[in-house]
Design an enzyme around this catalytic site. Structure first.
Site, PDB file in Angstrom:
ATOM      1  N   GLY A  45       0.865  21.202  25.599  1.00 43.20           N
ATOM      2  CA  GLY A  45      -0.032  20.968  24.460  1.00 43.20           C
ATOM      3  C   GLY A  45      -0.125  19.500  24.093  1.00 43.20           C
ATOM      4  O   GLY A  45      -1.204  18.971  23.818  1.00 43.20           O
ATOM      5  N   CYS A  46       1.010  18.824  24.104  1.00 39.02           N
ATOM      6  CA  CYS A  46       1.036  17.409  23.742  1.00 39.02           C
ATOM      7  C   CYS A  46       0.314  16.560  24.786  1.00 39.02           C
ATOM      8  O   CYS A  46      -0.338  15.574  24.453  1.00 39.02           O
ATOM      9  CB  CYS A  46       2.476  16.944  23.549  1.00 39.02           C
ATOM     10  SG  CYS A  46       3.290  17.797  22.178  1.00 39.02           S
TER      11      CYS A  46
END
Length: 155
Positions: A45-46
């Site tokens: 996600g990051c």
């Protein structure tokens, strides 16, 4: 600490950042900037979020917006993450979570019934006048760059 709102002055900060930089609220005085808090360098996600912002960086730069990513990671994993994906904006280390706590992004989370403290994916858009113009809580990594772009155009 009461929750920050649009119109508030953002809390002060000074942190080490990628590329041997130091980022601070004082150093950004008089210019618009985005602080985006993310949980952990080089996680799916990051990575999506950082790469989306990197793609939007030329357009955000034309709007005069400085972008700073903040995570609780130490500098070595942050530097590795920035280099691996060619991130041209600073990634700051908030290893003691003081800045995240001041911004209300260091929160209790829960996974598989186990509670723990962690970084909430949250962003703050600060105007050149030094006040918060937009806040995104529980950010969806894929949509974030477009949301920031839209809000930055209104600055």
């Amino acid at each position: 600490m009461s929750e920050l709102s649009v119109g508030d002055a953002p809390p002060d900060f000074t942190m080490p950042a990628s590329g041997g930089q130091t980022v601070s609220r004082e150093g950004l005085k008089g210019q618009p900037y985005l602080l985006y808090f993310y949980p952990k360098a080089d996680t799916p996600g990051c990575t999506k979020q950082a790469c989306g912002i990197q793609e939007a960086l030329p357009a955000l730069g034309k709007l005069g917006l400085t972008v700073i990513g903040i995570s609780p990671d130490a500098m070595p994993p942050i530097e590795k993450f920035a280099k691996k994906y060619g991130l041209e904006f600073p990634l700051a280390s908030d290893a003691d979570q003081k800045v995240a706590t001041a911004y209300g992004t260091w929160v209790e989370k829960s996974m598989y019934g186990k509670k723990y403290m962690g970084m909430e994916r949250t962003s703050f858009l600060v105007g050149a006048d030094g006040t918060i113009k937009a806040i995104w809580r529980k950010v969806k990594p894929e949509a974030h760059a477009a949301q920031v772009m839209e809000a930055a155009k209104a600055l």
